[in-house]
Design a protein around this motif. Structure first.
Motif, PDB file in Angstrom:
ATOM      1  N   ASP A   2      -9.881 -30.933 -35.639  1.00 42.17           N
ATOM      2  CA  ASP A   2     -11.064 -31.245 -36.444  1.00 42.17           C
ATOM      3  C   ASP A   2     -12.325 -31.060 -35.612  1.00 42.17           C
ATOM      4  OD1 ASP A   2      -9.556 -31.959 -38.656  1.00 42.17           O
ATOM      5  OD2 ASP A   2      -9.474 -34.083 -38.114  1.00 42.17           O
ATOM      6  N   MET A   3     -13.348 -30.471 -36.217  1.00 43.61           N
ATOM      7  CA  MET A   3     -14.675 -30.324 -35.607  1.00 43.61           C
ATOM      8  C   MET A   3     -15.622 -31.152 -36.479  1.00 43.61           C
ATOM      9  SD  MET A   3     -13.522 -28.161 -33.366  1.00 43.61           S
ATOM     10  CE  MET A   3     -14.709 -27.093 -32.559  1.00 43.61           C
ATOM     11  N   ILE A   4     -16.151 -32.242 -35.921  1.00 37.82           N
ATOM     12  CA  ILE A   4     -16.808 -33.259 -36.728  1.00 37.82           C
ATOM     13  C   ILE A   4     -18.290 -33.349 -36.372  1.00 37.82           C
ATOM     14  CG2 ILE A   4     -16.711 -35.685 -37.445  1.00 37.82           C
ATOM     15  CD1 ILE A   4     -13.815 -35.599 -36.031  1.00 37.82           C
ATOM     16  N   ALA A   5     -19.164 -33.183 -37.373  1.00 34.64           N
ATOM     17  CA  ALA A   5     -20.616 -33.273 -37.171  1.00 34.64           C
ATOM     18  C   ALA A   5     -21.068 -34.714 -37.395  1.00 34.64           C
ATOM     19  CB  ALA A   5     -21.339 -32.338 -38.135  1.00 34.64           C
ATOM     20  N   ILE A   6     -21.662 -35.310 -36.360  1.00 35.17           N
ATOM     21  CA  ILE A   6     -22.087 -36.709 -36.399  1.00 35.17           C
ATOM     22  C   ILE A   6     -23.619 -36.770 -36.401  1.00 35.17           C
ATOM     23  CG2 ILE A   6     -21.985 -38.935 -35.216  1.00 35.17           C
ATOM     24  CD1 ILE A   6     -19.273 -37.997 -36.261  1.00 35.17           C
ATOM     25  N   PRO A   7     -24.234 -37.495 -37.343  1.00 35.44           N
ATOM     26  CA  PRO A   7     -25.705 -37.562 -37.385  1.00 35.44           C
ATOM     27  C   PRO A   7     -26.340 -38.166 -36.134  1.00 35.44           C
ATOM     28  CG  PRO A   7     -24.757 -38.305 -39.466  1.00 35.44           C
ATOM     29  CD  PRO A   7     -23.616 -38.139 -38.517  1.00 35.44           C
ATOM     30  N   ASP A   8     -25.691 -39.181 -35.533  1.00 33.77           N
ATOM     31  CA  ASP A   8     -26.227 -39.821 -34.322  1.00 33.77           C
ATOM     32  C   ASP A   8     -25.217 -39.680 -33.198  1.00 33.77           C
ATOM     33  OD1 ASP A   8     -28.736 -41.292 -35.307  1.00 33.77           O
ATOM     34  OD2 ASP A   8     -27.216 -41.993 -36.722  1.00 33.77           O
ATOM     35  N   ALA A  19     -25.136 -39.290 -28.719  1.00 27.32           N
ATOM     36  CA  ALA A  19     -25.917 -39.240 -27.477  1.00 27.32           C
ATOM     37  C   ALA A  19     -25.701 -37.947 -26.711  1.00 27.32           C
ATOM     38  CB  ALA A  19     -25.567 -40.438 -26.593  1.00 27.32           C
ATOM     39  N   SER A  20     -24.459 -37.486 -26.620  1.00 20.73           N
ATOM     40  CA  SER A  20     -24.163 -36.256 -25.890  1.00 20.73           C
ATOM     41  C   SER A  20     -24.298 -35.062 -26.824  1.00 20.73           C
ATOM     42  CB  SER A  20     -22.741 -36.329 -25.317  1.00 20.73           C
ATOM     43  OG  SER A  20     -22.584 -37.479 -24.518  1.00 20.73           O
ATOM     44  N   GLY A  21     -24.002 -33.870 -26.307  1.00 20.74           N
ATOM     45  CA  GLY A  21     -24.006 -32.691 -27.173  1.00 20.74           C
ATOM     46  C   GLY A  21     -22.740 -32.615 -27.994  1.00 20.74           C
ATOM     47  N   ALA A  22     -21.599 -32.892 -27.327  1.00 25.01           N
ATOM     48  CA  ALA A  22     -20.300 -32.836 -27.994  1.00 25.01           C
ATOM     49  C   ALA A  22     -19.294 -33.586 -27.127  1.00 25.01           C
ATOM     50  CB  ALA A  22     -19.862 -31.389 -28.197  1.00 25.01           C
ATOM     51  N   MET A  23     -18.141 -33.915 -27.720  1.00 25.02           N
ATOM     52  CA  MET A  23     -17.103 -34.657 -26.991  1.00 25.02           C
ATOM     53  C   MET A  23     -15.733 -34.146 -27.397  1.00 25.02           C
ATOM     54  SD  MET A  23     -16.083 -36.857 -24.864  1.00 25.02           S
ATOM     55  CE  MET A  23     -14.370 -37.227 -24.551  1.00 25.02           C
ATOM     56  N   GLU A  24     -14.879 -33.899 -26.386  1.00 24.91           N
ATOM     57  CA  GLU A  24     -13.630 -33.179 -26.577  1.00 24.91           C
ATOM     58  C   GLU A  24     -12.451 -34.034 -27.012  1.00 24.91           C
ATOM     59  OE1 GLU A  24     -13.810 -34.097 -22.041  1.00 24.91           O
ATOM     60  OE2 GLU A  24     -15.221 -33.596 -23.636  1.00 24.91           O
ATOM     61  N   ASN A  25     -12.650 -35.123 -27.745  1.00 27.29           N
ATOM     62  CA  ASN A  25     -11.518 -35.947 -28.192  1.00 27.29           C
ATOM     63  C   ASN A  25     -10.388 -35.036 -28.668  1.00 27.29           C
ATOM     64  OD1 ASN A  25     -13.412 -38.338 -28.234  1.00 27.29           O
ATOM     65  ND2 ASN A  25     -14.264 -37.153 -29.927  1.00 27.29           N
ATOM     66  N   TRP A  26      -9.164 -35.327 -28.231  1.00 27.97           N
ATOM     67  CA  TRP A  26      -8.050 -34.413 -28.496  1.00 27.97           C
ATOM     68  C   TRP A  26      -7.767 -34.326 -29.988  1.00 27.97           C
ATOM     69  CZ3 TRP A  26      -3.029 -34.654 -25.005  1.00 27.97           C
ATOM     70  CH2 TRP A  26      -2.578 -33.329 -24.805  1.00 27.97           C
ATOM     71  N   GLY A  27      -7.955 -33.123 -30.535  1.00 27.86           N
ATOM     72  CA  GLY A  27      -7.684 -32.893 -31.952  1.00 27.86           C
ATOM     73  C   GLY A  27      -8.785 -33.338 -32.890  1.00 27.86           C
ATOM     74  N   ALA A  28      -9.858 -33.957 -32.342  1.00 28.36           N
ATOM     75  CA  ALA A  28     -10.955 -34.455 -33.190  1.00 28.36           C
ATOM     76  C   ALA A  28     -12.249 -34.391 -32.394  1.00 28.36           C
ATOM     77  CB  ALA A  28     -10.665 -35.877 -33.654  1.00 28.36           C
ATOM     78  N   ILE A  29     -12.773 -33.184 -32.246  1.00 28.59           N
ATOM     79  CA  ILE A  29     -13.954 -32.975 -31.399  1.00 28.59           C
ATOM     80  C   ILE A  29     -15.212 -33.341 -32.185  1.00 28.59           C
ATOM     81  CG2 ILE A  29     -15.231 -31.285 -30.035  1.00 28.59           C
ATOM     82  CD1 ILE A  29     -12.652 -29.632 -29.860  1.00 28.59           C
ATOM     83  N   THR A  30     -16.104 -34.099 -31.541  1.00 27.95           N
ATOM     84  CA  THR A  30     -17.346 -34.506 -32.203  1.00 27.95           C
ATOM     85  C   THR A  30     -18.535 -33.733 -31.636  1.00 27.95           C
ATOM     86  OG1 THR A  30     -17.341 -36.378 -30.656  1.00 27.95           O
ATOM     87  CG2 THR A  30     -16.654 -36.811 -32.918  1.00 27.95           C
ATOM     88  N   PHE A  31     -19.543 -33.533 -32.506  1.00 25.07           N
ATOM     89  CA  PHE A  31     -20.733 -32.756 -32.150  1.00 25.07           C
ATOM     90  C   PHE A  31     -21.978 -33.395 -32.753  1.00 25.07           C
ATOM     91  CE2 PHE A  31     -17.189 -29.861 -32.346  1.00 25.07           C
ATOM     92  CZ  PHE A  31     -17.405 -28.899 -31.361  1.00 25.07           C
ATOM     93  N   ARG A  32     -23.102 -33.184 -32.099  1.00 13.54           N
ATOM     94  CA  ARG A  32     -24.381 -33.371 -32.792  1.00 13.54           C
ATOM     95  C   ARG A  32     -24.447 -32.359 -33.927  1.00 13.54           C
ATOM     96  NH1 ARG A  32     -29.790 -34.555 -29.246  1.00 13.54           N
ATOM     97  NH2 ARG A  32     -28.950 -36.278 -28.018  1.00 13.54           N
ATOM     98  N   GLU A  33     -25.112 -32.721 -34.992  1.00 15.71           N
ATOM     99  CA  GLU A  33     -25.214 -31.789 -36.120  1.00 15.71           C
ATOM    100  C   GLU A  33     -25.878 -30.481 -35.711  1.00 15.71           C
ATOM    101  OE1 GLU A  33     -25.230 -34.676 -40.049  1.00 15.71           O
ATOM    102  OE2 GLU A  33     -27.130 -33.859 -39.344  1.00 15.71           O
ATOM    103  N   THR A  34     -26.858 -30.549 -34.797  1.00 14.71           N
ATOM    104  CA  THR A  34     -27.569 -29.325 -34.383  1.00 14.71           C
ATOM    105  C   THR A  34     -26.667 -28.361 -33.625  1.00 14.71           C
ATOM    106  OG1 THR A  34     -28.306 -30.530 -32.416  1.00 14.71           O
ATOM    107  CG2 THR A  34     -29.858 -30.365 -34.241  1.00 14.71           C
ATOM    108  N   ILE A  35     -25.497 -28.843 -33.151  1.00 12.03           N
ATOM    109  CA  ILE A  35     -24.614 -27.991 -32.343  1.00 12.03           C
ATOM    110  C   ILE A  35     -23.350 -27.615 -33.115  1.00 12.03           C
ATOM    111  CG2 ILE A  35     -23.468 -27.794 -30.089  1.00 12.03           C
ATOM    112  CD1 ILE A  35     -25.313 -29.841 -28.991  1.00 12.03           C
ATOM    113  N   LEU A  36     -23.302 -27.938 -34.402  1.00 14.91           N
ATOM    114  CA  LEU A  36     -22.143 -27.528 -35.207  1.00 14.91           C
ATOM    115  C   LEU A  36     -22.564 -26.887 -36.527  1.00 14.91           C
ATOM    116  CD1 LEU A  36     -18.993 -27.675 -34.967  1.00 14.91           C
ATOM    117  CD2 LEU A  36     -19.109 -29.638 -36.507  1.00 14.91           C
ATOM    118  N   LEU A  37     -23.693 -27.327 -37.082  1.00 13.24           N
ATOM    119  CA  LEU A  37     -24.109 -26.852 -38.401  1.00 13.24           C
ATOM    120  C   LEU A  37     -25.119 -25.717 -38.273  1.00 13.24           C
ATOM    121  CD1 LEU A  37     -24.445 -30.281 -40.243  1.00 13.24           C
ATOM    122  CD2 LEU A  37     -22.410 -28.865 -39.845  1.00 13.24           C
ATOM    123  N   TYR A  38     -24.919 -24.697 -39.110  1.00  9.75           N
ATOM    124  CA  TYR A  38     -25.741 -23.489 -39.035  1.00  9.75           C
ATOM    125  C   TYR A  38     -26.186 -23.097 -40.428  1.00  9.75           C
ATOM    126  CZ  TYR A  38     -27.057 -18.628 -38.003  1.00  9.75           C
ATOM    127  OH  TYR A  38     -27.745 -17.445 -37.873  1.00  9.75           O
TER     128      TYR A  38
END
Length: 828
Positions: free
Chosen positions: A244-250, A252-271
């Motif tokens: 899963d590649m998950i866009a989070i509104p808030d 602190a970091s740019g992204a985080m590599e949680n195994w199988g569920a990577i989180t991102f700032r919206e600006t770094i996943l949504l286009y």
């Protein structure tokens, strides 16, 4: 091995979005290797409601002590126990707003405010969600359940295996994870939507809040491409059934590599093709590749302790560039690596207050400080140097051996060196330990005499007062003379026969070091720069080293400007981007000086020559890097108040108001120019656009532009605005970063930080990486009195985990102050 270690965590969480709390229950299967009457776990900001241990068929209730300072939960038993046991703990925690642990994120959908819950556990914040052994080596499996409101869905590392209605709620149960570290566990609860595809048997999803899933199409494609690339490169299949590649509104970091569920700032996943820039597109690709590389480097094989953080971050940095370049060679991503990685690594590591790649780590505060340009950028660069030294094939085989030997376990830097050295039959450990275990890097001094080239090394420092520790590196040296490249492993001064008209040390800039040439050799190289007979990368490195030698007062400012004149016919993005950044730095640094107009004129002349080749609009089939350069040079000319640029920017901005259309690559620079020359009416317009912006990317552009005005009252208004609820905590740093590069605004930042420090710390929370960015923002200062003022302030307002950044900031201010004094003498 520790006396007590976990085997499996069975976790259940029930978040409450009215109270912003959560109820937690856990059963930890543990192994006690030798008899003990005490167990110590990590826990922070949790209220322990009940605790018991099941051992040999009996139930024991321990005495509980929770130490807030050490973040440790101590369980004391009336008898000594050993072997297998199950620890049961019930607890309550806070869904905080500090962007760490198990926290809440706020957003709007259809005009209504909504919340979701998400996690950020790296480096040591899983303990804020549940009592655990919160260390990389304490690997275990996890069985997660989430009890949520009916209108919510839940996400974790593994697929859902059951959904069951319980008391008007839904209980989601997830499959058992592989053996992994606590910092890689992921939990999310909220209203989500998604798009999906498959790569082989792996389900790939891009998950967003409602109304945004279509902006995930590009990322979905990137994810599929990069997952396939890494599976082929590492020759090890991605081990989980979904990603899963998950866009989070808030976030602190740019992204985080949680195994199988990577989180991102919206600006770094949504286009959004209508408003997203070329820079955003490339950045999304690079960060996705970085996080997917972590699924092997970091998740499958994890460092034993945080001193080897670089095994995670440097590899992800290096491998991301390799992957993006392989799939999108037209982006020239290895060239861009010089700007994105080598520049930052060389800059930070030229400070006495830098640290080794392999750095001692004792506490969570220490860990948080090393997520920096050393662990990411320098580490990525020394890996590029190592691969170049032992060869691509040996490097790849060595990585495979390392991953296979240590999969689902932990490893050290030495384990990696053993694998690469065994395959390549080269002295990898001896060479690389000089790069990862000592701080800094060398400058090679190159002198010619009697048809011989003499090369010697010393540590490069921007502030070299003789007090810093020196070093000695084993350098994989390369020297180009015409079409011939000589390679040697340099441990001490060496001499090379020299018959050509010119030579270039560090051919192709594969080595992480600088070069200082004697005057005749530099003059001969300058001709090659003008005629472009050497590569763009080598032209970049000559300028980059000249700039650093100027900052360190080893050459004069006028000598540096004379060097830049040899690049007046330059047309390469990487080279020009570096020069523009450097000239802009001097423009800001010298903004109070009497000779500022002379600097301004030099910059105007140079930038206009660049712009003349680019124009406002893209040519047919131009390279993507031209769009990046165009944006940079328009912004720079606007800040110099070039009338042609200002007039055209105003015209295009007016057209945006009428039609809503504007080239995405020009939005940022045009907003910048409009603000720089704007008044209070313009300010209100841009503030209105910010409030109406439909994407985070557009909001960040406009927020940054509010720091570009020349009226100090408006700039003070921007600083006040950043602390309102209208600016997300994750974005608070954006206008500060822009304002310190504004001659009218940079003097406002320090007083504002001092006045609002208590509120800033409260909003971020101790340990938030954004605090270090705020401290680092004032490093543009160039006054010894300011250095003393900052030092005294933070001595009285100390926050753990900011010590290293503060020392680096103070050092940079001293470097700038000495540089300004030196340049004043030249111009007087």
């Amino acid at each position: 091995m520790k006396a007590v270690f976990p085997i499996n965590y069975n976790l259940e969480f029930e978040p409450d979005f009215k109270k912003f709390t959560f109820i937690g229950k856990e059963k930890i299967s543990i192994m006690i290797s030798k008899p003990t009457n005490k167990i110590v776990l990590h826990a922070a900001e949790l209220e322990i409601k009940q605790c018991k241990i099941f051992w040999n068929g009996i139930e024991i209730k321990p005495k509980i002590r929770l130490d807030e300072k050490t973040e440790e939960l101590t369980l004391a038993f009336s008898r000594r126990i050993s072997g297998k046991a199950v620890l049961s703990i019930d607890f309550i925690g806070q869904l905080n707003d500090k962007l760490v642990g198990f926290y809440r994120s706020k957003y709007k959908y259809k005009g209504k405010e909504r919340h979701l819950a998400t996690t950020q556990f790296e480096a040591a914040d899983a303990r804020r969600a549940f009592p655990c052994w919160d260390e990389p080596e304490a690997k275990a499996t996890f069985d997660v359940s989430l009890l949520v409101d009916r209108h919510h869905t839940a996400i974790s590392n593994m697929p859902i295996i059951s959904k069951k209605i319980e008391d008007q709620k839904i209980l989601y149960k997830f499959d058992t994870t592989p053996v992994m570290s606590t910092y890689l566990l992921y939990l999310a609860v909220g209203e989500f939507e998604s798009i999906s595809t498959k790569s082989g048997k792996t389900l790939i999803r891009v998950i967003t809040t409602h109304g945004k899933k279509q902006q995930g199409k590009l990322s979905l494609e990137f994810t599929k491409q990069f997952l396939s690339y890494f599976e082929k490169y590492f020759k090890i299949a991605y081990p989980l059934p979904k990603l899963d590649m998950i866009a989070i509104p808030d976030f602190a970091s740019g992204a985080m590599e949680n195994w199988g569920a990577i989180t991102f700032r919206e600006t770094i996943l949504l286009y959004d093709p209508k408003t997203s820039s070329t820079e955003t597109k490339q950045h999304i690709a690079e960060v996705i590749a970085h996080e997917i590389a972590h699924q092997w480097f970091g998740n499958l094989v994890t460092m034993k302790w945080w001193n080897d953080l670089w095994l995670n971050e440097s590899f992800a940095t290096f491998m991301a560039t390799k992957a993006v370049d392989a799939l999108y060679p037209e982006w020239d991503f290895w060239d861009q690596f010089l700007i994105s990685e080598m520049t930052g690594g060389l800059s930070l590591d030229s400070l006495k207050s830098s640290h080794p790649i392999d750095v001692p780590v004792k506490s969570p505060a220490d860990v948080r400080q090393i997520f920096d340009e050393i662990s990411y950028n320098k580490g990525g660069c020394v890996l590029m140097m190592l691969e170049n030294f032992i060869g691509d094939d040996n490097f790849r085989k060595g990585l495979y051996g390392y991953l296979k030997k240590h999969e689902y376990a932990n490893a050290t830097t030495e384990d990696l060196w053993n694998s690469l050295g065994s395959i390549s039959k080269q002295p990898v450990r001896q060479m690389m330990n000089t790069w990862v275990r000592q701080v800094g890097y060398p400058v090679i001094e190159a002198k010619t005499k009697d048809s011989k080239l003499r090369l010697s090394q010393s540590r490069f420092l921007l502030e070299n007062n003789g007090k810093a520790k020196q070093g000695n590196w084993i350098i994989p040296l390369s020297v180009r003379t015409g079409d011939k490249v000589t390679t040697k492993l340099m441990k001490r001064p060496i001499t090379i026969p020299y018959k050509e008209d010119w030579f270039k040390v560090n051919d192709g800039q594969k080595g992480f070091y600088r070069v200082k040439y004697d005057k005749d050799s530099l003059y001969a190289l300058a001709k090659q720069v003008e005629e472009k007979t050497i590569s763009n990368v080598d032209r970049w490195s000559i300028h980059h080293d000249l700039f650093a030698l100027c900052i360190s007062n080893q050459i004069s400012f006028r000598e540096y400007l004379d060097g830049v004149r040899h690049y007046e016919d330059e047309d390469d993005y990487v080279v020009l981007s570096d020069i523009i950044s450097s000239l802009n730095f001097f423009y800001i640094l010298l903004s109070k000086e009497e000779f500022w107009d002379e600097i301004k004129k030099f910059n105007l002349d140079f930038f206009n020559k660049v712009f003349a080749k680019l124009g406002w609009d893209p040519a047919n089939e131009e390279k993507s890097t031209s769009a990046l350069l165009r944006a940079q040079v328009i912004s720079s000319l606007g800040r110099l108040e070039d009338q042609d640029i200002v007039t055209e920017a105003r015209s295009r901005f007016a057209n945006l108001s009428k039609t809503g259309k504007l080239n995405p690559d020009l939005r940022g620079p045009i907003y910048s120019v409009i603000a720089w020359t704007g008044d209070s009416s313009t300010y209100q317009k841009m503030l209105g656009l910010y409030r109406k912006a439909q994407t985070q990317e557009e909001m960040v552009r406009l927020l940054s532009s509010l720091a570009n005005f020349q009226d100090r009252k408006l700039l003070s208004k921007t600083l006040s605005f950043t602390l309102t609820k209208e600016v997300r905590t994750q974005n608070l740093f954006q206008p500060i970063a822009r304002m310190v590069t504004n001659p009218q605004g940079k003097e406002l930042v320090l007083p504002w930080i001092k006045q609002n420090w208590k509120g800033i710390v409260s909003r971020f929370g101790v340990g938030n990486p954004l605090l270090n960015r705020i401290i680092g923002s004032v490093s543009i200062e160039s006054d010894f009195a300011k250095e003393k003022e900052i030092k005294n302030f933070f001595a009285k307002h100390h926050v753990p985990g900011t010590e290293m950044k503060l020392a680096q900031t103070l050092e940079r201010i001293r470097i700038n102050a000495r540089l300004v004094q030196s340049i004043r003498k030249e111009f007087s």
